[in-house]
Design an enzyme around this catalytic site. Structure first.
Site, PDB file in Angstrom:
ATOM      1  N   GLU A  86       0.793  -1.221   0.000  1.00 57.37           N
ATOM      2  CA  GLU A  86       0.000   0.000   0.000  1.00 57.37           C
ATOM      3  C   GLU A  86       0.831   1.279   0.000  1.00 57.37           C
ATOM      4  O   GLU A  86       0.414   2.291  -0.562  1.00 57.37           O
ATOM      5  CB  GLU A  86      -0.927   0.002   1.234  1.00 57.37           C
ATOM      6  CG  GLU A  86      -1.948  -1.119   1.258  1.00 57.37           C
ATOM      7  CD  GLU A  86      -2.973  -0.995   0.144  1.00 57.37           C
ATOM      8  OE1 GLU A  86      -3.365   0.139  -0.191  1.00 57.37           O
ATOM      9  OE2 GLU A  86      -3.371  -2.041  -0.415  1.00 57.37           O
ATOM     10  N   SER A 464     -50.959 -26.112  41.127  1.00 57.99           N
ATOM     11  CA  SER A 464     -50.673 -26.429  42.527  1.00 57.99           C
ATOM     12  C   SER A 464     -49.363 -25.853  43.035  1.00 57.99           C
ATOM     13  O   SER A 464     -49.068 -25.981  44.225  1.00 57.99           O
ATOM     14  CB  SER A 464     -50.678 -27.950  42.714  1.00 57.99           C
ATOM     15  OG  SER A 464     -51.972 -28.460  42.489  1.00 57.99           O
TER      16      SER A 464
END
Length: 839
Positions: A86, A464
């Site tokens: 680059e 219950s």
């Protein structure tokens, strides 16, 4: 000389014009130039991460994947690969490379094509942080001036560090740290030279040079990077030749999830978005540490799935998922391609039936493997008719399978098994009794099928499971575990119901005067109703509200005593925690702390504690279901129960009442009496005793009318847990079964109920989670006494045989009268009216 003079003047004029143009361009774009000093304190966008309490990654949210690194953490060959490709003169130019610009111009003039870029690394940083990628002259001018400013502000190493962390490298990966994970599943320090070169080649075109989508282009680009590294002297010829010979093996690696717990991670994600906003939550790199225990969470998930599979198989086989062929068989490659389109569901894998031979079948999997399902994995598959009916027991594989069908298979830990995606739903949650920390949370069988979190969102009838709270109120109204309550049909209906509501026992059997302990252990309905009548409806609602239930969910009629309220599993576990911790209503919470991207703690939970403050002050929360919301704080957390800086949970029932209810809930599991003398009796959860085999567990089954909801809730010495099983369709019943998974008559056939349907999940989970935890012995709190009573009447007795046993009482409530030697009828209370209570 004249022409030379003219040339010099012309060049000088052009130079002045160039300088003037540059100055003019600078002042033209100056108002639009950003403040590059922000790069000094730049915060890179990083995703939101959710962790378990022991640091296992649960989930990651955010569009951009980034793992910020210091420059010294990036391998030198990787930096050199970027520089060689680059910007080879990065450390020599001042942000704009004249040599590179001239070289690019010459190439373009000689070839007519833009084969070489002139952007430096500094210019790429300028573009990535401040500009768009629009290819305009103005943008390029701005890029040049911003690059110049960046070079004045930052060192070369600082610029390079920003670059390797910010650059987009495809597949939502930003920076080299994320790219190493995405493409190779490695930390950046573990990459090979070949892999580094591939990553360094991506900035030019992250999409078209991607090794996942374009492997041949990525390979060619990697070789260009290696060639450049060799040309500039970063690697030797031998290193170059070795690296280009390596095959390029890259595949997508998602975030490395250590613990798949999607329901709790979604809760944490939602909390962060609500508090910080979506953009900040997803990009600021927050790390959220939940209270979830990874080990316990895995056990809970497996127990829930195993339990759901067991229920599903009890009700029969619903047939194939699809039919792939009926006539000529396609080739294996075509079948494999069709199977590959199907996403697995939990352990379930798609497969195609290739051949049936007696009591076994051969199948082809999506991986192209041929496997055999033997009879052990097939014999459960009676035909599903309805939720209450199943077909006859199969005799061969052809009774349930045909060649060409697409089916589901799973390995159950012992053998390969025919399976199917369950239709029934389930949820479970487990809490720490001391502070309410949520240790496990499973909101459903499969998050991919349904994101509906049944732990926090599904309000289902309690059944219950409500009875311990009714009896707790009765104990605080003067009842004892030895109080006799008439177990007989109720002849005085509740007129507030609007009809002649007459509750019945399940099964419809009545035994006359029965001790409260037995009534709770055997979940006797009419006793619960009579106990609530003694308390009073208003007092019962007030008691349930203390346990954290919403009064708006509590009906004002006697069905309350049998569990008609609709509540969430989290509310149930929170309420049962009160018995486990000695009477304190601790707030459930699931976020332990939140850290920023630098590891600084910005939020820390401040949970309520199940203990009394030593200064006598109590600081209860105003919202008992607030999940222990973290608070921004700098103080150290409470280290133990005796510091004065903590938030203390309100004590809603006495320690003595909590102890007595816990003892009764142990009888739900262990029963009582003397089996050798014919006086032994079982609690509804006797299967838990058979599996877990420890006496420090307590629990309660729960089944609603017509078996639409089933529950099992209970606790051990370190954990409170609730399991719920039902259908998301409230109208669908869980049904009945007549066969077990071995295709044989089952000793627990009949209607699905809490002990049979939800209980096995709780049993498996608690059995596994308590392995290695020492069994504890119950120590009665101060104010509890133990006396020997007659089991039939609840009175004192001098006998020491099977007709008697020791029972616990709150001091002062123990019986004062001894049973007479003659065992007369007055002691047995058999002549009393059927709707009376017996004490």
């Amino acid at each position: 000389m004249k022409w030379l003079k003219r040339i010099v003047i012309a060049l000088f004029s052009l130079a002045l014009l160039g300088v003037g143009a540059i100055v003019a361009a600078y002042f033209y774009v100056l108002p639009d130039l950003p403040d590059v000093s922000t790069l000094k304190n730049v915060q890179l966008q990083t995703p939101l991460r959710i962790y378990s309490s022991d640091g296992k990654l649960i989930s990651q949210f955010g569009e951009k994947r980034r793992i910020p690194l210091k420059l010294e953490e990036v391998p030198k060959p990787l930096l050199q690969a970027f520089l060689a490709t680059e910007d080879a003169r990065f450390y020599e130019h001042g942000g704009i490379d004249p040599v590179g610009v001239m070289r690019a111009a010459i190439v373009m003039l000689t070839t007519g094509e833009k084969k070489q870029g002139a952007s430096t690394i500094t210019m790429q940083v300028a573009r990535n942080f401040f500009l768009t990628r629009d290819k305009t002259i103005i943008r390029k001018v701005k890029e040049i001036f911003i690059s110049y400013h960046i070079e004045q502000l930052l060192t070369k190493d600082e610029i390079l560090e920003l670059y390797v962390n910010r650059i987009y490298l495809g597949q939502r990966a930003y920076g080299v740290g994320a790219a190493a994970q995405v493409y190779f599943g490695k930390n950046v320090q573990d990459l090979t030279l070949s892999e580094m070169s591939m990553i360094a080649g991506l900035p030019k075109a992250p999409s078209t040079l991607n090794p996942i989508t374009s492997p041949s282009r990525a390979l060619a680009r990697r070789n260009v990077v290696l060639m450049r590294m060799n040309e500039v002297g970063y690697i030797s010829k031998a290193e170059y030749q070795a690296a280009v010979q390596e095959p390029l093996i890259a595949k997508y690696h998602g975030a490395e999830i250590d613990l798949y717990a999607p329901y709790i991670s979604e809760m944490a994600r939602d909390y962060m978005v609500q508090k910080y906003g979506e953009e900040e939550a997803y990009t600021n790199g927050y790390n959220v540490y939940t209270t979830i225990s990874s080990e316990q969470q895995l056990l809970a998930q497996q127990a829930l799935r195993n339990n759901v599979y067991a229920y599903d198989e009890r009700h029969g086989y619903r047939g194939p998922a699809a039919v792939l062929w009926t006539d000529a068989k396609p080739d294996d490659a075509q079948i494999k391609a069709e199977l590959a389109k199907i996403t697995p569901v939990q352990e379930l894998q798609p497969a195609a039936v290739l051949n049936i031979d007696g009591q076994q079948a051969s199948v082809l999997t999506a991986k192209g493997e041929t496997k055999v399902i033997k009879w052990d994995g097939l014999k459960w598959a009676r035909k599903f008719i309805t939720d209450k009916r199943q077909g006859s027991v199969p005799k061969s594989a052809s009774d349930m399978l045909k060649v060409g069908e697409r089916i589901w298979i799973r390995n159950n830990g012992q053998y390969l098994q025919l399976s199917q995606v369950p239709e029934v739903a389930s949820a479970t949650v487990a809490l720490d009794p001391t502070n309410g920390a949520i240790r496990t949370l499973v909101g459903g069988y499969s998050f991919s099928q349904s994101q509906y979190n049944r732990v926090t969102q599904a309000k289902r009838q309690l059944g219950s499971n409500i009875k311990p709270f009714i009896y707790a109120a009765a104990l605080e109204k003067g009842f004892t575990l030895a109080t006799l309550i008439n177990n007989a049909p109720i002849n005085k209906p509740d007129i507030s119901q609007g009809t002649a509501w007459r509750p019945k026992n399940s099964p419809d059997i009545y035994g006359g005067p029965t001790r409260l302990r037995v009534g709770l252990a055997q979940s006797i309905n009419v006793m619960s109703v009579r106990a609530m009548r003694h308390i009073g409806l208003d007092a019962a609602i007030a008691e349930l509200t203390k346990f954290g239930f919403d009064p708006n969910d509590l009906p004002r009629n006697e069905s309350l005593a049998l569990g008609s309220p609709s509540v969430t599993p989290l509310q149930v576990a929170t309420a049962f925690n009160v018995f486990a911790n000695g009477g304190f209503l601790v707030e459930p919470y699931y976020i332990e702390r939140v850290e920023d991207s630098f590891g600084n703690v910005i939020e820390k939970a401040n949970p309520t504690l199940a203990c009394k403050p030593n200064n006598g002050s109590v600081q209860p929360s105003s919202d008992p279901m607030s999940f222990g919301e973290p608070t921004t704080q700098t103080d150290e957390p409470v280290a133990h129960c005796f510091e004065q800086t903590g938030r203390y949970a309100p004590q809603i029932i006495s320690e003595q009442t909590a102890f007595l209810i816990t003892e009764a809930l142990k009888s739900v599991i262990w029963g009582g009496g003397d089996w050798s003398k014919g006086t032994g009796w079982q609690g509804t959860a006797w299967r838990a005793a058979q599996l877990i085999k420890r006496h420090d567990i307590a629990g309660k089954t729960g089944t609603t009318n017509e078996s639409r909801d089933t529950w099992f809730s209970g606790f051990g010495p370190t954990l409170t847990s609730t399991f719920w099983v039902g259908f998301d369709d409230h109208g669908r019943q869980l049904g009945r079964t007549a066969w077990n998974s071995n295709g044989e008559k089952d000793q627990i056939t009949g209607t699905e109920a809490g002990a049979k349907t939800a209980g096995p999940g709780w049993n498996e989970f608690m059995n596994n989670v308590l392995k290695g935890v020492p069994e504890t012995t119950a120590i009665p709190p101060e104010g509890i006494v133990s006396v020997r009573i007659d089991l039939a009447t609840g009175k004192l007795t001098r006998k020491t045989d099977y007709t008697s046993a020791f029972e616990y009482f709150i001091s002062g409530t123990e019986p004062k009268e001894y049973i007479s030697e003659s065992q007369d009828e007055n002691n047995l209370f058999i002549d009393a009216p059927t709707d009376d209570l017996f004490q």
